[in-house]
Design a protein around this motif. Structure first.
Motif, PDB file in Angstrom:
ATOM      1  N   ASN A   1       0.822  -1.212   0.000  1.00  0.00           N
ATOM      2  CA  ASN A   1       0.000   0.000   0.000  1.00  0.00           C
ATOM      3  C   ASN A   1       0.854   1.259   0.000  1.00  0.00           C
ATOM      4  N   GLU A   2       1.971   1.216   0.751  1.00  0.00           N
ATOM      5  CA  GLU A   2       2.816   2.399   0.880  1.00  0.00           C
ATOM      6  C   GLU A   2       3.788   2.566  -0.282  1.00  0.00           C
ATOM      7  N   HIS A   3       4.421   1.464  -0.687  1.00  0.00           N
ATOM      8  CA  HIS A   3       5.455   1.526  -1.735  1.00  0.00           C
ATOM      9  C   HIS A   3       5.286   0.307  -2.654  1.00  0.00           C
ATOM     10  N   PRO A   4       4.278   0.282  -3.509  1.00  0.00           N
ATOM     11  CA  PRO A   4       3.954  -0.941  -4.259  1.00  0.00           C
ATOM     12  C   PRO A   4       5.075  -1.458  -5.156  1.00  0.00           C
ATOM     13  N   VAL A   5       5.651  -0.587  -5.971  1.00  0.00           N
ATOM     14  CA  VAL A   5       6.684  -1.062  -6.905  1.00  0.00           C
ATOM     15  C   VAL A   5       7.967  -1.454  -6.180  1.00  0.00           C
ATOM     16  N   PRO A   6       8.527  -0.605  -5.311  1.00  0.00           N
ATOM     17  CA  PRO A   6       9.731  -1.038  -4.573  1.00  0.00           C
ATOM     18  C   PRO A   6       9.507  -2.302  -3.758  1.00  0.00           C
ATOM     19  N   ALA A   7       8.319  -2.440  -3.168  1.00  0.00           N
ATOM     20  CA  ALA A   7       8.051  -3.634  -2.362  1.00  0.00           C
ATOM     21  C   ALA A   7       8.099  -4.895  -3.213  1.00  0.00           C
ATOM     22  N   LEU A   8       7.500  -4.841  -4.404  1.00  0.00           N
ATOM     23  CA  LEU A   8       7.517  -6.005  -5.287  1.00  0.00           C
ATOM     24  C   LEU A   8       8.929  -6.334  -5.744  1.00  0.00           C
ATOM     25  N   LEU A   9       9.700  -5.315  -6.064  1.00  0.00           N
ATOM     26  CA  LEU A   9      11.048  -5.549  -6.581  1.00  0.00           C
ATOM     27  C   LEU A   9      12.006  -6.006  -5.483  1.00  0.00           C
ATOM     28  N   MET A  10      12.030  -5.278  -4.370  1.00  0.00           N
ATOM     29  CA  MET A  10      13.020  -5.565  -3.328  1.00  0.00           C
ATOM     30  C   MET A  10      12.789  -6.912  -2.656  1.00  0.00           C
ATOM     31  N   SER A  11      11.544  -7.333  -2.559  1.00  0.00           N
ATOM     32  CA  SER A  11      11.273  -8.583  -1.850  1.00  0.00           C
ATOM     33  C   SER A  11      11.894  -9.792  -2.543  1.00  0.00           C
ATOM     34  N   GLY A  12      12.208  -9.662  -3.816  1.00  0.00           N
ATOM     35  CA  GLY A  12      12.798 -10.776  -4.547  1.00  0.00           C
ATOM     36  C   GLY A  12      14.295 -10.895  -4.396  1.00  0.00           C
ATOM     37  N   PHE A  13      14.917 -10.019  -3.583  1.00  0.00           N
ATOM     38  CA  PHE A  13      16.376 -10.037  -3.444  1.00  0.00           C
ATOM     39  C   PHE A  13      16.823 -10.318  -2.012  1.00  0.00           C
ATOM     40  N   TRP A  14      15.900 -10.792  -1.184  1.00  0.00           N
ATOM     41  CA  TRP A  14      16.227 -11.087   0.209  1.00  0.00           C
ATOM     42  C   TRP A  14      15.721 -12.484   0.560  1.00  0.00           C
ATOM     43  N   ILE A  15      16.415 -13.140   1.467  1.00  0.00           N
ATOM     44  CA  ILE A  15      15.929 -14.395   2.027  1.00  0.00           C
ATOM     45  C   ILE A  15      15.907 -14.245   3.544  1.00  0.00           C
ATOM     46  N   GLU A  16      14.941 -14.898   4.174  1.00  0.00           N
ATOM     47  CA  GLU A  16      14.734 -14.689   5.609  1.00  0.00           C
ATOM     48  C   GLU A  16      15.816 -15.332   6.453  1.00  0.00           C
ATOM     49  N   ARG A  17      16.379 -16.449   5.992  1.00  0.00           N
ATOM     50  CA  ARG A  17      17.423 -17.146   6.756  1.00  0.00           C
ATOM     51  C   ARG A  17      18.705 -17.172   5.933  1.00  0.00           C
ATOM     52  N   PRO A  18      19.645 -16.263   6.225  1.00  0.00           N
ATOM     53  CA  PRO A  18      20.895 -16.210   5.453  1.00  0.00           C
ATOM     54  C   PRO A  18      21.665 -17.530   5.450  1.00  0.00           C
ATOM     55  N   GLY A  19      21.473 -18.335   6.503  1.00  0.00           N
ATOM     56  CA  GLY A  19      22.179 -19.613   6.556  1.00  0.00           C
ATOM     57  C   GLY A  19      21.781 -20.587   5.462  1.00  0.00           C
ATOM     58  N   SER A  20      20.638 -20.341   4.821  1.00  0.00           N
ATOM     59  CA  SER A  20      20.183 -21.224   3.749  1.00  0.00           C
ATOM     60  C   SER A  20      20.641 -20.749   2.366  1.00  0.00           C
ATOM     61  N   PHE A  21      21.555 -19.783   2.325  1.00  0.00           N
ATOM     62  CA  PHE A  21      21.993 -19.217   1.047  1.00  0.00           C
ATOM     63  C   PHE A  21      22.581 -20.277   0.125  1.00  0.00           C
ATOM     64  N   LEU A  22      23.393 -21.176   0.658  1.00  0.00           N
ATOM     65  CA  LEU A  22      24.016 -22.200  -0.193  1.00  0.00           C
ATOM     66  C   LEU A  22      22.967 -23.118  -0.829  1.00  0.00           C
ATOM     67  N   LEU A  23      21.895 -23.386  -0.104  1.00  0.00           N
ATOM     68  CA  LEU A  23      20.809 -24.178  -0.677  1.00  0.00           C
ATOM     69  C   LEU A  23      20.189 -23.447  -1.864  1.00  0.00           C
ATOM     70  N   TYR A  24      20.023 -22.135  -1.733  1.00  0.00           N
ATOM     71  CA  TYR A  24      19.481 -21.356  -2.843  1.00  0.00           C
ATOM     72  C   TYR A  24      20.441 -21.324  -4.024  1.00  0.00           C
ATOM     73  N   VAL A  25      21.736 -21.331  -3.751  1.00  0.00           N
ATOM     74  CA  VAL A  25      22.716 -21.388  -4.844  1.00  0.00           C
ATOM     75  C   VAL A  25      22.492 -22.649  -5.671  1.00  0.00           C
ATOM     76  N   VAL A  26      22.330 -23.776  -4.989  1.00  0.00           N
ATOM     77  CA  VAL A  26      22.104 -25.043  -5.692  1.00  0.00           C
ATOM     78  C   VAL A  26      20.818 -24.988  -6.509  1.00  0.00           C
ATOM     79  N   MET A  27      19.742 -24.479  -5.910  1.00  0.00           N
ATOM     80  CA  MET A  27      18.459 -24.415  -6.618  1.00  0.00           C
ATOM     81  C   MET A  27      18.515 -23.454  -7.802  1.00  0.00           C
ATOM     82  N   PHE A  28      19.204 -22.329  -7.641  1.00  0.00           N
ATOM     83  CA  PHE A  28      19.349 -21.386  -8.752  1.00  0.00           C
ATOM     84  C   PHE A  28      20.102 -22.022  -9.909  1.00  0.00           C
TER      85      PHE A  28
END
Length: 242
Positions: free
Chosen positions: A55-82
């Protein structure tokens, strides 16, 4: 060693969007991991695509949310999936078609899932605090890529893959689903209906046959190892998109 390094460089160049995306996620993961608990929570909420931020920042919210993960420790798992999903789909479709599909799936799944949350709040099935729920991550794009990858695999492997992804995303949807499961299902469906954007969907039967004959001709070894026109490019040569 030099051959391995050349192969790795060629692989990264063949899927630039995937690896730029991974690099950004790696940076944001380091930021969250090194931040204090309060700052980390603030960053995750501020970059979420929840109802409040949309509601406050529609475009930035949609874009920025795709560049963060909630648990940084799972980054290597995301590397494999990517590497397994995004990199293969991007190499097959080209960067722009891949980006169109996963970007559209991320936005559509996010908006639809948050609309579901809003309806549940208005129906008093969820508390109003859910307007500030942390809704970040790259899983919607991965679900779309998993759907598209179905068309990249040969028969009968494609049917096994399709069954696996339907079970993986469908079982949670049918057994106590939350808004994220709903978003995953939407993203998967969008990946599956993107068949017309794939090389298989754009080719006519005649073109498929001609392509198969040409591929067979290119696969034939040349005397003395000489390269013929149409042979696979050297990994160190510049990548040409077209």
């Amino acid at each position: 060693m030099r051959r391995s390094a050349a192969w790795a460089r060629a692989w990264v160049r063949s899927a630039p969007g995937t690896h730029i995306w991974l690099l950004i996620i790696g940076i944001t993961s380091v930021v969250v991991a090194s931040a204090s608990e309060g700052l980390g929570e603030f960053l995750l909420h501020r970059t979420s695509s929840n109802i409040h931020e949309l509601n406050e920042h529609p475009v930035p919210a949609l874009l920025m949310s795709g560049f963060w993960i909630e648990r940084p420790g799972s980054f290597l798992l995301y590397v494999v999936m990517f590497e397994l999903l995004h990199a293969n789909v991007e190499r097959w479709l080209g960067t722009w078609r891949w980006l169109l599909i996963v970007g559209a799936a991320h936005c559509a799944a996010t908006l639809a899932s948050q609309e579901l949350v809003l309806l549940a709040i208005e129906g008093h099935r969820l508390p109003r605090s859910m307007t500030h729920v942390v809704d970040i991550g790259v899983s919607y794009g991965l679900a779309a890529a998993a759907g598209v990858l179905t068309y990249r695999l040969r028969s009968p492997w494609c049917y096994g893959w399709l069954l696996a992804v339907l079970l993986f995303f469908g079982v949670p949807l049918l057994t106590g689903a939350n808004f994220t499961d709903f978003g995953h299902a939407i993203a998967l469906v969008l990946g599956l209906v993107a068949w017309p954007l794939t090389p298989a969907g754009r080719a006519t039967p005649d073109e498929d046959g001609a392509g198969a004959e040409q591929d067979g001709a290119r696969a034939a070894p040349q005397p003395g190892g000489a390269s013929e026109p149409g042979a696979a490019p050297d990994p160190d040569s510049p990548r040409q998109d077209g």
